[in-house]
Design an enzyme around this catalytic site. Structure first.
Site, short mmCIF file in Angstrom:
data_model
loop_
_atom_site.label_atom_id
_atom_site.label_comp_id
_atom_site.label_asym_id
_atom_site.label_seq_id
_atom_site.Cartn_x
_atom_site.Cartn_y
_atom_site.Cartn_z
N HIS A 193 0.85 -1.20 0.00
CA HIS A 193 0.00 0.00 0.00
C HIS A 193 0.88 1.25 0.00
O HIS A 193 1.23 1.78 1.05
CB HIS A 193 -0.94 -0.02 1.22
CG HIS A 193 -1.98 1.07 1.21
ND1 HIS A 193 -3.29 0.84 1.56
CD2 HIS A 193 -1.91 2.38 0.88
CE1 HIS A 193 -3.98 1.97 1.45
NE2 HIS A 193 -3.16 2.93 1.05
N HIS B 195 0.43 17.31 -6.84
CA HIS B 195 0.03 17.03 -8.23
C HIS B 195 0.38 18.20 -9.15
O HIS B 195 0.72 17.99 -10.31
CB HIS B 195 -1.46 16.71 -8.30
CG HIS B 195 -1.79 15.37 -7.69
ND1 HIS B 195 -2.95 15.14 -6.99
CD2 HIS B 195 -1.10 14.21 -7.66
CE1 HIS B 195 -2.95 13.88 -6.56
NE2 HIS B 195 -1.84 13.30 -6.95
N LYS C 163 -3.97 10.30 -14.52
CA LYS C 163 -4.56 11.65 -14.59
C LYS C 163 -4.62 12.15 -16.02
O LYS C 163 -3.73 11.87 -16.81
CB LYS C 163 -3.74 12.62 -13.72
CG LYS C 163 -3.82 12.24 -12.26
CD LYS C 163 -2.78 12.95 -11.41
CE LYS C 163 -2.72 12.35 -10.03
NZ LYS C 163 -2.01 11.07 -9.97
N ASP D 194 -9.90 7.84 -8.11
CA ASP D 194 -10.02 8.90 -7.10
C ASP D 194 -11.51 9.10 -6.81
O ASP D 194 -12.33 9.14 -7.74
CB ASP D 194 -9.39 10.19 -7.67
CG ASP D 194 -9.32 11.30 -6.63
OD1 ASP D 194 -10.31 11.53 -5.90
OD2 ASP D 194 -8.27 11.97 -6.56
N GLY E 289 -8.60 8.41 -2.35
CA GLY E 289 -9.01 9.81 -2.40
C GLY E 289 -9.70 10.19 -1.10
O GLY E 289 -9.94 9.32 -0.24
N GLU F 241 -11.90 4.66 6.47
CA GLU F 241 -10.94 5.66 6.96
C GLU F 241 -11.68 6.68 7.81
O GLU F 241 -11.10 7.35 8.65
CB GLU F 241 -10.29 6.37 5.76
CG GLU F 241 -8.81 6.12 5.64
CD GLU F 241 -8.18 6.89 4.51
OE1 GLU F 241 -8.77 6.95 3.41
OE2 GLU F 241 -7.08 7.42 4.69
N ASP G 190 1.67 3.69 3.10
CA ASP G 190 0.67 4.62 2.57
C ASP G 190 1.36 5.74 1.78
O ASP G 190 1.36 5.71 0.55
CB ASP G 190 -0.20 5.21 3.68
CG ASP G 190 -1.61 5.56 3.21
OD1 ASP G 190 -1.94 5.21 2.07
OD2 ASP G 190 -2.37 6.15 3.99
N ASP G 191 1.95 6.70 2.48
CA ASP G 191 2.57 7.86 1.82
C ASP G 191 3.87 8.18 2.56
O ASP G 191 3.89 9.04 3.44
CB ASP G 191 1.63 9.06 1.90
CG ASP G 191 0.29 8.79 1.22
OD1 ASP G 191 0.26 8.68 -0.01
OD2 ASP G 191 -0.73 8.67 1.94
C1 LIG Z 1 -3.81 9.34 3.88
N1 LIG Z 1 -4.77 8.40 3.40
C2 LIG Z 1 -5.24 8.35 2.12
N2 LIG Z 1 -6.56 8.10 1.95
C3 LIG Z 1 -7.12 8.08 0.72
N3 LIG Z 1 -6.43 8.31 -0.40
C4 LIG Z 1 -5.13 8.57 -0.30
C5 LIG Z 1 -4.46 8.60 0.96
N4 LIG Z 1 -3.17 8.86 0.73
C6 LIG Z 1 -3.04 9.00 -0.63
N5 LIG Z 1 -4.23 8.86 -1.24
C7 LIG Z 1 -4.54 8.98 -2.68
O1 LIG Z 1 -3.33 8.91 -3.41
C8 LIG Z 1 -3.17 10.11 -4.22
C9 LIG Z 1 -1.70 10.44 -4.35
O2 LIG Z 1 -1.05 9.48 -5.17
P1 LIG Z 1 -1.27 9.35 -6.75
O3 LIG Z 1 -1.49 10.74 -7.30
O4 LIG Z 1 -2.44 8.46 -6.96
O5 LIG Z 1 0.01 8.75 -7.24
C10 LIG Z 1 -3.96 11.13 -3.46
O6 LIG Z 1 -4.34 12.22 -4.29
C11 LIG Z 1 -5.17 10.33 -2.97
O7 LIG Z 1 -6.13 10.19 -4.00
ZN LIG Z 2 -3.79 4.90 1.03
#
Ligand SMILES: CNc1ncnc2c1ncn2[C@@H]1O[C@H](COP(=O)(O)O)[C@@H](O)[C@H]1O
Ligand SMILES: [Zn+2]
Length: 365
Positions: A15, A67, A102, A169, A199, A229, A304-305
């Site tokens: 993830h 973005h 996108k 998204d 999203g 979430e 996640d991120d």
């Molecule tokens: C923190 N929890 C989260 N919950 C929901 N969606 C999330 C997220 N974290 C990221 N994204 C999703 O991933 C996109 C960025 O990567 P990409 O542009 O797709 O590569 C975000 O714009 C959102 O749509």
């Molecule tokens: Zn996520």
């Protein structure tokens, strides 16, 4: 255990959002360029990028900003390459990277050209040993051999399998979601294995995405959904009824939803730092990881991120170890269990098991 111990352990990442995993240094560099062109005010953006505490709303504002910084085919290729390199450098041996294709008419970007730029990035990780092996009914095999940590004698060569999930998204329409699914089907032989729904969780209606997700499932694409979430029992139930192969988060589940999830045995992608930082879970002490782990429910620790939350998979393993009192053996076993939940084919699973088996012998030394 020291951080180095978690870094050297083989890990599986299921993830990770591409644009959420970009290094701060790259974002700042891109912001500086756009600042010089007068498109943005660099100091404003710098402040947002380096800010640490963020609410869920602020996180999604940050994504909109990221973005803007990454809207260009070349940049998409670059960040894809860097993100894979970063995961490979901490011994992630299998990465399922997800991203939202996108469309942006003003720069001639279509969902397809966006995805092609991502695929270019995967290939660019290394020019050697990248195998596209489309077989008849099977998905393609994209194995990037990352030499980034190579020493002169080539002793620390790291290999990483990469697969792609295309994200829908929650802001998108049914038609846009369907376009993403069709693209995934077309690109199946190039390493696209499934569909994600992500999203801002307070945006959009389940019935908008449902037709595309149902179609994807019928066509044999794997499905993972951001689920629970925020509190939304009706949506959570509808999501589970689709029988996705995995779900992400599961933070705001009530008794009844837990029961359903557990009876369906659907693996959960757990993102500890993300959940705490966005306040989806109050504190690590009350995180549902503990209950799922104790009841032996299938789960996988993920980032996640990693860019947005300044983390890494090794840091997440370290956090799980300290917060829940788990040792090296237990987390190694968790990582190995995750092989069963990946969306790649059996051949990849076999190879990953071999990697884990060979490391296991050295684990207690
Ligand atoms: C923190 N929890 C989260 N919950 C929901 N969606 C999330 C997220 N974290 C990221 N994204 C999703 O991933 C996109 C960025 O990567 P990409 O542009 O797709 O590569 C975000 O714009 C959102 O749509
Ligand atoms: Zn996520």
């Amino acid at each position: 255990m020291e951080m180095e111990g978690w870094v050297s352990m083989p890990k599986v990442e299921l993830h990770a959002h591409l644009n959420g995993s970009v290094r701060d240094s790259t974002l700042l560099e891109l912001a500086r360029v756009l600042g010089e062109k007068g498109v943005i005010v660099f100091s404003d953006v710098e402040h947002v990028i380096l800010k640490n505490e963020r609410s869920l709303t602020e996180v999604f504002r940050l994504f909109d900003l990221i973005h803007i910084l990454t809207t260009d085919h070349k940049i998409i290729t670059r960040i894809t390459k860097e993100v894979i390199e970063d995961f490979a450098s901490e011994n992630v041996v299998y990465l399922e990277l997800r991203t939202t294709p996108k469309k942006n008419d003003s720069i001639g970007m279509s969902k397809r050209s966006y995805l092609e730029a991502v695929l270019e990035g995967i290939k660019a990780v290394n020019t050697v040993d990248v195998a596209f092996r489309p077989h008849n009914a099977d998905v393609g095999n994209v194995k990037s051999s990352s030499l980034i940590n190579d020493t002169c004698n080539g002793s620390t060569r790291k290999e990483i399998y990469v697969r792609l999930l295309l994200s829908i998204d929650r802001r998108e329409t049914t038609e846009a979601a369907m376009e993403t699914v069709k693209l995934a089907l077309e690109m199946r032989d190039l390493g696209v294995v499934g569909i994600d729904l992500s999203g801002n969780p307070i945006v959009g209606e389940w019935m908008t995405f449902f037709p595309a997700l149902k179609f994807a499932r019928e066509q044999g694409l794997y499905i993972t959904l951001h689920c629970g979430e925020v509190p939304n029992p009706k949506e959570i139930r509808a999501m589970l009824d689709l029988l996705p192969q995995r779900i992400g988060h599961a933070c705001c589940f009530e008794e009844e939803e837990w029961k359903r999830l557990k009876s369906l045995n659907i693996p959960v992608e757990i993102c500890l730092t993300s959940n705490i930082r966005t306040n989806s879970v109050r504190s690590i002490e009350v995180h549902h990881f503990a209950d799922l782990y104790n009841s032996k429910h299938p789960l996988v620790i993920c980032t996640d991120d990693s860019g947005v939350f300044s983390t890494s998979l090794s840091k997440e393993y370290n956090l799980a170890a300290s917060a829940f009192g788990l040792g090296r053996r237990e987390l190694f076993q968790l990582a190995r269990n995750a092989i069963e939940y990946i969306f790649a084919d059996d051949e990849v699973k076999r190879e990953l098991k071999e990697i884990f088996n060979s490391v296991e012998k050295k684990l207690d030394q």
